[in-house]
Design an enzyme around this catalytic site. Structure first.
Site, PDB file in Angstrom:
ATOM      1  N   LYS A  23      15.745  40.290  85.722  1.00 57.93           N
ATOM      2  CA  LYS A  23      16.284  39.837  84.686  1.00 57.93           C
ATOM      3  C   LYS A  23      17.109  41.279  85.082  1.00 57.93           C
ATOM      4  CE  LYS A  23      14.577  42.395  80.555  1.00 57.93           C
ATOM      5  NZ  LYS A  23      14.741  43.421  80.266  1.00 57.93           N
ATOM      6  N   ASN A  24      16.530  42.005  85.449  1.00 54.98           N
ATOM      7  CA  ASN A  24      17.074  43.392  85.205  1.00 54.98           C
ATOM      8  C   ASN A  24      17.997  44.317  86.431  1.00 54.98           C
ATOM      9  OD1 ASN A  24      15.753  44.210  82.671  1.00 54.98           O
ATOM     10  ND2 ASN A  24      14.032  45.343  83.759  1.00 54.98           N
ATOM     11  N   CYS A 117      14.634  47.250  73.900  1.00 59.41           N
ATOM     12  CA  CYS A 117      13.338  47.366  73.218  1.00 59.41           C
ATOM     13  C   CYS A 117      13.519  49.412  72.770  1.00 59.41           C
ATOM     14  CB  CYS A 117      12.716  47.431  74.389  1.00 59.41           C
ATOM     15  SG  CYS A 117      12.900  45.768  74.519  1.00 59.41           S
ATOM     16  N   ARG A 122      16.198  57.065  74.393  1.00 62.59           N
ATOM     17  CA  ARG A 122      17.237  56.161  75.556  1.00 62.59           C
ATOM     18  C   ARG A 122      18.213  56.539  75.333  1.00 62.59           C
ATOM     19  NH1 ARG A 122      15.575  50.029  76.213  1.00 62.59           N
ATOM     20  NH2 ARG A 122      15.541  50.375  78.226  1.00 62.59           N
ATOM     21  N   ASP A 305       7.076  49.295  82.764  1.00 60.14           N
ATOM     22  CA  ASP A 305       7.354  47.674  81.877  1.00 60.14           C
ATOM     23  C   ASP A 305       5.763  47.169  82.568  1.00 60.14           C
ATOM     24  OD1 ASP A 305      10.779  46.876  83.253  1.00 60.14           O
ATOM     25  OD2 ASP A 305       9.814  48.277  80.979  1.00 60.14           O
ATOM     26  N   ARG A 397      13.840  36.896  75.353  1.00 62.75           N
ATOM     27  CA  ARG A 397      14.893  38.023  75.751  1.00 62.75           C
ATOM     28  C   ARG A 397      14.696  37.686  77.334  1.00 62.75           C
ATOM     29  NH1 ARG A 397      16.103  43.778  74.111  1.00 62.75           N
ATOM     30  NH2 ARG A 397      16.676  43.566  75.099  1.00 62.75           N
TER      31      ARG A 397
HETATM   32  C1  EPZ Z   1      15.857  50.250  82.073  1.00 64.35           C
HETATM   33  O1  EPZ Z   1      15.532  50.817  81.520  1.00 64.35           O
HETATM   34  C2  EPZ Z   1      14.955  48.631  82.543  1.00 64.35           C
HETATM   35  N1  EPZ Z   1      16.390  48.167  81.821  1.00 64.35           N
HETATM   36  C3  EPZ Z   1      13.976  49.133  81.512  1.00 64.35           C
HETATM   37  O2  EPZ Z   1      12.924  47.434  81.257  1.00 64.35           O
HETATM   38  C4  EPZ Z   1      12.878  49.788  81.912  1.00 64.35           C
HETATM   39  O3  EPZ Z   1      11.184  50.098  81.167  1.00 64.35           O
HETATM   40  C5  EPZ Z   1      13.339  50.856  82.888  1.00 64.35           C
HETATM   41  O4  EPZ Z   1      14.653  51.082  82.882  1.00 64.35           O
HETATM   42  C6  EPZ Z   1      11.992  52.024  83.218  1.00 64.35           C
HETATM   43  O5  EPZ Z   1      12.361  51.212  84.516  1.00 64.35           O
HETATM   44  C7  EPZ Z   1      17.331  47.346  82.104  1.00 64.35           C
HETATM   45  O6  EPZ Z   1      16.904  47.747  82.827  1.00 64.35           O
HETATM   46  C8  EPZ Z   1      18.248  46.447  81.513  1.00 64.35           C
HETATM   47  P1  EPZ Z   1      16.104  54.769  82.387  1.00 64.35           P
HETATM   48  P2  EPZ Z   1      16.215  51.690  81.056  1.00 64.35           P
HETATM   49  O7  EPZ Z   1      17.351  55.321  81.860  1.00 64.35           O
HETATM   50  O8  EPZ Z   1      17.908  52.282  82.372  1.00 64.35           O
HETATM   51  C9  EPZ Z   1      15.382  58.867  79.842  1.00 64.35           C
HETATM   52  C10 EPZ Z   1      12.521  46.051  80.109  1.00 64.35           C
HETATM   53  O9  EPZ Z   1      11.083  45.432  79.744  1.00 64.35           O
HETATM   54  N2  EPZ Z   1      17.037  59.179  80.170  1.00 64.35           N
HETATM   55  O10 EPZ Z   1      15.113  54.689  83.466  1.00 64.35           O
HETATM   56  O11 EPZ Z   1      17.072  52.263  79.867  1.00 64.35           O
HETATM   57  C11 EPZ Z   1      15.372  58.141  78.715  1.00 64.35           C
HETATM   58  O12 EPZ Z   1      15.043  58.262  77.742  1.00 64.35           O
HETATM   59  C12 EPZ Z   1      13.304  47.231  80.614  1.00 64.35           C
HETATM   60  O13 EPZ Z   1      13.066  45.125  80.788  1.00 64.35           O
HETATM   61  C13 EPZ Z   1      17.793  59.948  79.879  1.00 64.35           C
HETATM   62  O14 EPZ Z   1      16.767  60.749  79.288  1.00 64.35           O
HETATM   63  O15 EPZ Z   1      15.187  52.892  81.776  1.00 64.35           O
HETATM   64  C14 EPZ Z   1      13.854  57.654  79.127  1.00 64.35           C
HETATM   65  O16 EPZ Z   1      12.867  57.951  78.579  1.00 64.35           O
HETATM   66  C15 EPZ Z   1      12.312  48.099  78.574  1.00 64.35           C
HETATM   67  N3  EPZ Z   1      18.740  60.019  79.851  1.00 64.35           N
HETATM   68  C16 EPZ Z   1      13.894  57.801  80.763  1.00 64.35           C
HETATM   69  O17 EPZ Z   1      14.576  58.588  81.317  1.00 64.35           O
HETATM   70  C17 EPZ Z   1      20.000  59.349  80.471  1.00 64.35           C
HETATM   71  O18 EPZ Z   1      21.093  59.052  80.404  1.00 64.35           O
HETATM   72  C18 EPZ Z   1      13.544  56.641  81.634  1.00 64.35           C
HETATM   73  O19 EPZ Z   1      14.674  55.280  80.925  1.00 64.35           O
HETATM   74  C19 EPZ Z   1      19.159  57.745  80.733  1.00 64.35           C
HETATM   75  C20 EPZ Z   1      17.576  57.573  80.787  1.00 64.35           C
END
Ligand code: EPZ
Length: 431
Positions: A23-24, A117, A122, A305, A397
């Site tokens: 998916k991702n 989610c 985020r 995840d 989803r």
């Molecule tokens: C991706 O989300 C995935 N989604 C998530 O999968 C997954 O849990 C996550 O990466 C971590 O592996 C997709 O790929 C569509 P991050 P993303 O940016 O990109 C903080 C699922 O179940 N952060 O790596 O949103 C953020 O708040 C979903 O398939 C900032 O502070 O994750 C989080 O605490 C759920 N500022 C941490 O970093 C930013 O600009 C990691 O978020 C970006 C992120």
């Protein structure tokens, strides 16, 4: 139409199941096809709700899209819009991946902030920082990413944390920026490497994906391509945990075992038998689990995840397990639902203390996000009696034909419309 899952627990999962495409990975690769000057054919695309939303977005933007039997053909040549609507963008996290792509194609974009989610605030500050570093004027008035750039020029981007989304967006911006871009502290997940491979197959020069520093020589002419999406790391892990939870013996095919090493190590620590060969992973267990401690990390650490699905298994392990969530701020809400089934746990800030119990008992529970839904399914497969899980739309989803796959392995599971006993497509097993 709201649906729920009804599961009669206790059946051992046995047999063979193939994992779907990631998916991702797919939700990052599909928007990138707009950067090419000719059609792309993407294979092994999972048939899930998030992909259907992306198809609607592509069609809104004017691209031609066909999707059948997990093969998607996108012709970007008729795309003529740069402003996907809120109604679509707000329904998933990856919708904002269109922002850097549309900026690259049209030199401007107007993309609503993403949904996704509810597992923490985020923010997308690192994405905005990356786009600005490469020369874009970016602001988010009224919750819309408004960006423009006369010219995008390569540069050094230093991410505060190895954010998956920010790494994807910086890559998608950099391929349209003249010169070289270095993304430092980049995420290393399999789907990042898959996006890099896809962009390279379009004619981009992307080096270092899967390491802390990704180098992109941008501004090159990109063409359509044929590509096959990597297997879904998280679906693979979810199926592995479900097999262990039921004391089953399951062979999962179409996998990349090296992507699963952090989970495999934890399951082995718990006393589960995990073996692998080529693209096959076999999981067997006797339902007698040792408690373990888990700390989520970016890849190759234990994936956030899979924190929720594994925690479901830990609720019946011998002893107390400590689960530390270091990636998201509030990813333990599902434990309230598991407590309805007899689980015993306490949450202190970003740490869950799970004390194993002898058994779980079926109950009516509610999925609050995608992986929480998967955790509840795993708990229900173990529980005595019948569990009904509402919020099935979250599960669908991100997991292709999840109920069908589990049913093919022997699970007593069906999808029914809220308020109706009649299953959706499945069958009423002789519970
Ligand atoms: C991706 O989300 C995935 N989604 C998530 O999968 C997954 O849990 C996550 O990466 C971590 O592996 C997709 O790929 C569509 P991050 P993303 O940016 O990109 C903080 C699922 O179940 N952060 O790596 O949103 C953020 O708040 C979903 O398939 C900032 O502070 O994750 C989080 O605490 C759920 N500022 C941490 O970093 C930013 O600009 C990691 O978020 C970006 C992120």
């Amino acid at each position: 139409m709201k649906e729920k899952m009804r599961i009669h627990g206790g059946a051992r999962l046995e047999g063979e199941v193939m994992v779907s495409g990631g998916k991702n990975a797919a939700v990052a690769i599909i928007p990138a096809t707009l950067l090419g000057d000719s059609p792309s054919v993407i294979e092994n695309v999972p048939d899930i709700n998030d992909v259907h939303i992306i198809i609607e977005m592509l069609k809104y933007l004017g691209a031609q899209v066909e999707f059948k039997d997990n093969v998607m053909t996108i012709d970007p040549r008729t795309a003529d819009k740069f402003d996907p609507p809120y109604e679509l963008a707000s329904r998933m996290r990856a919708s904002y991946y269109f922002a850097p792509v549309l900026l690259g194609v049209f030199r401007r974009c107007s993309v609503p902030l993403p949904g996704g989610c509810d597992i923490g605030p985020r923010p997308i500050d690192q994405t905005l920082k990356g786009m600005r570093t490469l020369g874009a004027h970016v602001d988010t008035p009224g919750g819309v990413i408004m960006a423009s750039a006369d010219e995008l020029v390569g540069g050094d981007i230093f991410l505060e944390m190895p954010s998956v989304g920010a790494t994807v967006n910086c890559m998608l911006t950099a391929v349209s920026a003249s010169g070289t871009t270095c993304i430092h502290n980049a995420a290393k997940e399999p789907h990042i490497v898959d996006l890099a491979n896809f962009l390279s197959s379009m004619g981009a020069v992307v080096k270092g994906a899967g390491t802390d520093v990704i180098r992109i020589r941008g501004g090159r002419h990109l063409h359509g391509t044929n590509y096959t999406v990597v297997p879904d790391q998280i679906e693979t892990g979810t199926l592995m945990i479900a097999a262990a939870a039921t004391g089953g013996d399951v062979i999962i095919t179409g996998t990349i075992p090296t992507h699963m090493e952090a989970l495999s190590a934890k399951l082995l620590e718990m006393g589960v038998h995990v073996t692998s060969e080529d693209d096959i992973i076999r999981v067997r267990s006797n339902r007698n689990f040792r408690s373990v401690n888990v700390k989520t990390q970016g890849y190759p650490g234990f994936p956030t995840d899979l924190q929720q699905p594994l925690a479901a298994l830990l609720t019946v392990a011998n002893g107390t397990s400590i689960v530390t969530e270091t990636v998201f701020e509030s990813r333990f809400r599902y434990l309230d639902e598991l407590r309805k089934m007899g689980a015993s746990s306490r949450v202190i800030e970003t740490t869950a203390i799970i004390t194993g119990v002898d058994r779980l008992v079926g109950a009516r529970v509610n999925a609050t996000d995608l992986r929480a839904g998967a955790a509840l399914v795993i708990a229900a497969l173990m529980a005595e009696g019948v569990t009904e899980i509402s919020g099935v739309e979250y599960i669908m989803r991100g997991y292709e034909r999840f109920d069908e796959k589990l049913r093919s392995l022997g699970a007593h599971i069906e999808r029914v419309r809220e308020g109706s006993p009649v299953p959706v497509g499945g069958f009423l097993p002789n519970i």
